[in-house]
Design a protein around this motif. Structure first.
Motif, mmCIF file in Angstrom:
data_model
loop_
_atom_site.group_PDB
_atom_site.id
_atom_site.type_symbol
_atom_site.label_atom_id
_atom_site.label_comp_id
_atom_site.label_asym_id
_atom_site.label_seq_id
_atom_site.Cartn_x
_atom_site.Cartn_y
_atom_site.Cartn_z
ATOM 1 N N MET A 9 0.835 -1.206 0.000
ATOM 2 C CA MET A 9 0.000 0.000 0.000
ATOM 3 C C MET A 9 0.868 1.253 0.000
ATOM 4 O O MET A 9 0.633 2.207 -0.751
ATOM 5 C CB MET A 9 -0.933 -0.011 1.222
ATOM 6 N N LEU A 10 1.905 1.256 0.827
ATOM 7 C CA LEU A 10 2.793 2.418 0.906
ATOM 8 C C LEU A 10 3.613 2.591 -0.368
ATOM 9 O O LEU A 10 3.792 3.711 -0.859
ATOM 10 C CB LEU A 10 3.735 2.274 2.113
ATOM 11 N N LEU A 11 4.093 1.485 -0.922
ATOM 12 C CA LEU A 11 4.938 1.571 -2.118
ATOM 13 C C LEU A 11 4.141 1.999 -3.336
ATOM 14 O O LEU A 11 4.565 2.864 -4.110
ATOM 15 C CB LEU A 11 5.611 0.212 -2.376
ATOM 16 N N GLY A 43 1.073 3.341 -3.298
ATOM 17 C CA GLY A 43 0.292 4.548 -3.043
ATOM 18 C C GLY A 43 1.193 5.771 -3.064
ATOM 19 O O GLY A 43 1.635 6.210 -4.127
ATOM 20 N N PRO A 44 1.523 6.334 -1.882
ATOM 21 C CA PRO A 44 2.413 7.510 -1.880
ATOM 22 C C PRO A 44 3.789 7.202 -2.456
ATOM 23 O O PRO A 44 4.466 8.082 -2.980
ATOM 24 C CB PRO A 44 2.492 7.890 -0.401
ATOM 25 N N GLY A 45 4.196 5.913 -2.379
ATOM 26 C CA GLY A 45 5.523 5.532 -2.856
ATOM 27 C C GLY A 45 5.733 5.656 -4.351
ATOM 28 O O GLY A 45 6.871 5.608 -4.824
ATOM 29 N N TRP A 46 4.632 5.838 -5.125
ATOM 30 C CA TRP A 46 4.800 5.984 -6.573
ATOM 31 C C TRP A 46 5.744 7.142 -6.883
ATOM 32 O O TRP A 46 6.486 7.108 -7.882
ATOM 33 C CB TRP A 46 3.456 6.225 -7.278
ATOM 34 N N VAL A 47 5.747 8.149 -5.994
ATOM 35 C CA VAL A 47 6.536 9.351 -6.276
ATOM 36 C C VAL A 47 8.034 9.077 -6.183
ATOM 37 O O VAL A 47 8.840 9.796 -6.788
ATOM 38 C CB VAL A 47 6.124 10.505 -5.334
ATOM 39 N N LEU A 48 8.431 8.041 -5.457
ATOM 40 C CA LEU A 48 9.860 7.686 -5.420
ATOM 41 C C LEU A 48 10.334 7.280 -6.807
ATOM 42 O O LEU A 48 11.431 7.654 -7.243
ATOM 43 C CB LEU A 48 10.094 6.543 -4.419
ATOM 44 N N PHE A 49 9.497 6.526 -7.506
ATOM 45 C CA PHE A 49 9.832 6.115 -8.870
ATOM 46 C C PHE A 49 9.730 7.310 -9.821
ATOM 47 O O PHE A 49 10.566 7.476 -10.718
ATOM 48 C CB PHE A 49 8.899 4.991 -9.326
ATOM 49 N N GLY A 50 8.691 8.125 -9.628
ATOM 50 C CA GLY A 50 8.521 9.308 -10.472
ATOM 51 C C GLY A 50 9.688 10.269 -10.322
ATOM 52 O O GLY A 50 10.233 10.776 -11.318
ATOM 53 N N ALA A 51 10.099 10.521 -9.073
ATOM 54 C CA ALA A 51 11.217 11.427 -8.820
ATOM 55 C C ALA A 51 12.508 10.851 -9.397
ATOM 56 O O ALA A 51 13.326 11.582 -9.980
ATOM 57 C CB ALA A 51 11.370 11.667 -7.318
ATOM 58 N N ALA A 52 12.694 9.533 -9.242
ATOM 59 C CA ALA A 52 13.895 8.893 -9.795
ATOM 60 C C ALA A 52 13.949 9.046 -11.312
ATOM 61 O O ALA A 52 15.008 9.328 -11.893
ATOM 62 C CB ALA A 52 13.921 7.413 -9.410
ATOM 63 N N LYS A 53 12.791 8.897 -11.973
ATOM 64 C CA LYS A 53 12.759 9.056 -13.433
ATOM 65 C C LYS A 53 13.083 10.491 -13.835
ATOM 66 O O LYS A 53 13.746 10.727 -14.852
ATOM 67 C CB LYS A 53 11.381 8.650 -13.979
ATOM 68 N N GLN A 54 12.619 11.457 -13.043
ATOM 69 C CA GLN A 54 12.927 12.858 -13.350
ATOM 70 C C GLN A 54 14.429 13.128 -13.227
ATOM 71 O O GLN A 54 15.019 13.806 -14.074
ATOM 72 C CB GLN A 54 12.126 13.776 -12.422
ATOM 73 N N VAL A 55 15.046 12.561 -12.184
ATOM 74 C CA VAL A 55 16.493 12.728 -12.002
ATOM 75 C C VAL A 55 17.263 12.069 -13.154
ATOM 76 O O VAL A 55 18.194 12.651 -13.713
ATOM 77 C CB VAL A 55 16.939 12.145 -10.642
ATOM 78 N N VAL A 56 16.839 10.855 -13.517
ATOM 79 C CA VAL A 56 17.510 10.151 -14.625
ATOM 80 C C VAL A 56 17.311 10.908 -15.930
ATOM 81 O O VAL A 56 18.240 11.023 -16.749
ATOM 82 C CB VAL A 56 16.979 8.700 -14.747
ATOM 83 N N GLY A 57 16.116 11.453 -16.145
ATOM 84 C CA GLY A 57 15.859 12.233 -17.360
ATOM 85 C C GLY A 57 16.799 13.421 -17.475
ATOM 86 O O GLY A 57 17.333 13.713 -18.555
ATOM 87 N N LEU A 58 17.024 14.102 -16.347
ATOM 88 C CA LEU A 58 17.961 15.225 -16.340
ATOM 89 C C LEU A 58 19.392 14.724 -16.557
ATOM 90 O O LEU A 58 20.166 15.335 -17.309
ATOM 91 C CB LEU A 58 17.861 15.986 -15.015
ATOM 92 N N PHE A 59 19.737 13.609 -15.920
ATOM 93 C CA PHE A 59 21.086 13.031 -16.067
ATOM 94 C C PHE A 59 21.375 12.718 -17.534
ATOM 95 O O PHE A 59 22.447 13.054 -18.062
ATOM 96 C CB PHE A 59 21.184 11.764 -15.215
ATOM 97 N N LEU A 60 20.413 12.059 -18.205
ATOM 98 C CA LEU A 60 20.595 11.716 -19.621
ATOM 99 C C LEU A 60 20.693 12.973 -20.477
ATOM 100 O O LEU A 60 21.499 13.044 -21.420
ATOM 101 C CB LEU A 60 19.438 10.834 -20.107
ATOM 102 N N ALA A 61 19.879 13.983 -20.150
ATOM 103 C CA ALA A 61 19.889 15.229 -20.922
ATOM 104 C C ALA A 61 21.238 15.938 -20.789
ATOM 105 O O ALA A 61 21.806 16.414 -21.782
ATOM 106 C CB ALA A 61 18.764 16.142 -20.459
ATOM 107 N N VAL A 62 21.764 16.022 -19.555
ATOM 108 C CA VAL A 62 23.050 16.686 -19.332
ATOM 109 C C VAL A 62 24.159 15.947 -20.078
ATOM 110 O O VAL A 62 25.045 16.565 -20.686
ATOM 111 C CB VAL A 62 23.366 16.765 -17.817
ATOM 112 N N TYR A 63 24.107 14.626 -20.069
ATOM 113 C CA TYR A 63 25.112 13.833 -20.791
ATOM 114 C C TYR A 63 25.065 14.134 -22.288
ATOM 115 O O TYR A 63 26.103 14.331 -22.931
ATOM 116 C CB TYR A 63 24.878 12.339 -20.546
#
Length: 541
Positions: free
Chosen positions: A248-250, A252-272
């Motif tokens: 439930m935690l993962l 439910g509210p935990g979806w944002v951990l994956f969303g935030a990780a994807k945003q960080v990776v998206g920026l990482f790939l863009a900077v590269y």
């Protein structure tokens, strides 16, 4: 009452207007959780992370993503818990959390509109991938990305759970591999990432971080789509307690951990890409190109293109089945309450897909981005208002009834608590969004929406003394609502209107007595289509 008979086709209707009965919820917490997380497969996170980083620099982007994650987790927890514990979707939760039986139609329309706008945005990314990899014209790609979704969503959770579980391992592999490849083969890219100052190069600042957070917060409404899966969680028992809470935690509210990780990776790939491929300046924020360029570094060109297209197609199918499913539920729910006729979920599945296709074929994406920014304020106002009612009004102030109520006749039609909280929050933030208070405040409209909803919702509850939550305290049925573990009861009662057996939490006593003067029961769905209201019990409060 013909509409109530339609609800017997439960495999198609998927409990659109009511709680999900125990007899249907046969999945384990893990299957429900993985199915819910499959709905966050969208690639837009990569573009969002790249865009805010390019605009404000890595430092501001990371702080903004962090603020976004904290807000989403705090607001998402009470909503996800109520959905999984009481097996109801966010509209049903909203009804009893400050809005009233008809009041929540407003927020339901906000959510339903989000689903076809996001469908159009995500479908366009899939069409771009099909154009890049297979040479399929955009107009045909838009059509394909819409048509392929329909058969997958017809049978609701029973099909979606299989689709999401089966596709997740391949999706994870295709998404994580490029990031891992860069870390191992180009370790210098980590230093470049943290040093990147963005277009203005002004370094970390409060305004830059808040601007980045505001963009990310447009995704706060994703919790409503997570809940459309979480409502199918099995009863919580001493045996499955740890798994139940964990998933439930993962999911439910935990979806944002994956969303935030994807945003960080998206920026990482863009900077590269910006640092290593001068030609990539204009495409560094486009997920299709981000992955294609890294795949080209890993494998031969033909295979890189194949992998990029497969990733795009899987990602967009996973998210757009959720968009289409949630949209069909939301539109049906609103239409039935307002008109008291029940056309069936599939009618609105077609409507939702048709609207999304028109938006895509008209290529209205500049217009859509403005609409999305406008809708973000409404979405934040809704989510934060309901979360505040649960956390503050129900648990802290104890003004709002702790057990959620969604049945017609038990609730007042409108409750000022949620309507004022939502109205002030959305109204003020939209005025700021359109520049009515000056250009300086304009970017902060999502954060204003959060603050106003948190203050106005409990303030209204205190002023009204909570008297507009429940129209009745007693539903006229002596059978207990919950079992010994606090789960909604699985006891069956017969609806005297449809002749169909429904579980206890779905039932209410009818105002129409039986032939011998005995109490008769009516289902919440049959009651929602009662045009003249003859079955409604009299008001107690």
């Amino acid at each position: 009452m013909a509409g109530a008979d339609t609800a017997a086709k439960e495999t198609l209707e998927d409990y659109t207007l009511r709680f999900a009965p125990r007899s249907y919820r046969k999945w384990s917490p893990a299957v429900v959780g993985i199915s819910a997380l499959g709905g966050i497969a969208y690639l837009a996170d990569f573009a969002i992370g790249a865009n805010i980083g390019i605009a404000h620099g890595t430092g501001n982007a990371l702080i903004g993503i962090g603020i976004f994650a904290v807000v989403v987790m705090l607001t998402g927890f009470p909503l996800a818990y109520y959905a999984a514990r009481y097996n109801i979707d966010l509209d049903l939760i909203t009804r009893g959390s400050g809005f009233g039986y008809y009041g929540s139609v407003i927020t339901n329309i906000v959510f339903a509109s989000f689903t076809f706008i996001f469908f159009a945005l995500e479908g366009s990314i899939m069409a771009q991938g099909l154009l890049l990899g297979l040479g399929i014209p955009l107009w045909m790609g838009y059509l394909l990305s819409t048509v392929v979704i329909f058969p997958l969503v017809i049978y609701g959770m029973s099909t979606l759970s299989k689709l999401q579980v089966w596709t997740t391992p391949l999706w994870l592999l295709l998404m994580v591999a490029p990031f891992g490849f860069l870390l191992l083969n180009h370790p210098e890219s980590v230093g470049s990432f943290f040093a990147y100052g963005g277009q203005d190069g002004q370094g970390v600042s409060m305004s830059g971080a808040l601007l980045a957070a505001g963009v990310c917060l447009s995704l706060i409404v994703q919790i409503a789509e997570q809940i459309d899966y979480l409502r199918f969680m099995p009863p919580r028992t001493p045996e499955n307690r740890a798994k139940w809470w964990g998933w439930m935690l993962l999911a439910g509210p935990g979806w944002v951990l994956f969303g935030a990780a994807k945003q960080v990776v998206g920026l990482f790939l863009a900077v590269y890409l910006i640092a290593n491929l001068p030609a990539a300046q204009g495409i560094a924020n486009q997920p299709v190109h981000q992955f294609l360029e890294i795949y080209k570094d890993m494998v031969p060109g033909w295979l890189a293109m194949t992998l990029a297209v497969v990733l795009v197609v899987i990602s967009q199918v996973k998210i757009n089945v959720t968009n289409a499913y949630s949209g069909s539920l939301a539109w049906t729910n609103s239409f039935t309450r307002v008109t008291k006729t029940y056309p069936g979920r599939l009618v609105f599945l077609v409507v939702n897909l048709a609207v999304a296709l028109v938006l895509m074929e008209a290529n209205m994406f500049d217009f859509l981005n403005g609409i999305l920014g406008f809708y973000a304020n409404c979405g934040i106002a809704w989510i934060v208002t309901v979360a505040t009612d649960i956390a503050v009004n129900k648990y802290l102030l104890k003004i709002s009834p702790k057990v959620p109520e969604f049945r017609r006749g038990m609730l007042y039609d409108f409750n000022p608590v949620g309507l004022v909280g939502f109205g002030l929050s959305a109204g003020l933030s939209i005025m700021i969004f359109f520049g009515l208070f000056g250009e300086l405040l304009k970017p902060y409209s999502p954060l204003v929406a959060v603050v106003v909803a948190v203050i106005a919702t409990p303030a209204t509850a205190i002023l009204t003394k909570g008297k507009y939550y429940l129209r009745r305290a007693d539903d006229g049925i002596e059978v207990p609502m919950f079992d010994e573990h606090g789960n909604p009861s699985g006891d069956l009662l017969t609806c005297h209107v449809t002749g169909i057996d429904f579980e206890r939490p779905d039932m209410i006593a009818s105002a129409v007595p039986g032939p011998e003067g005995e109490i008769q029961y009516i289902s919440s769905l049959a009651l929602s289509t009662d045009k003249d209201g003859k079955h409604l019990l009299p008001r107690q409060h």
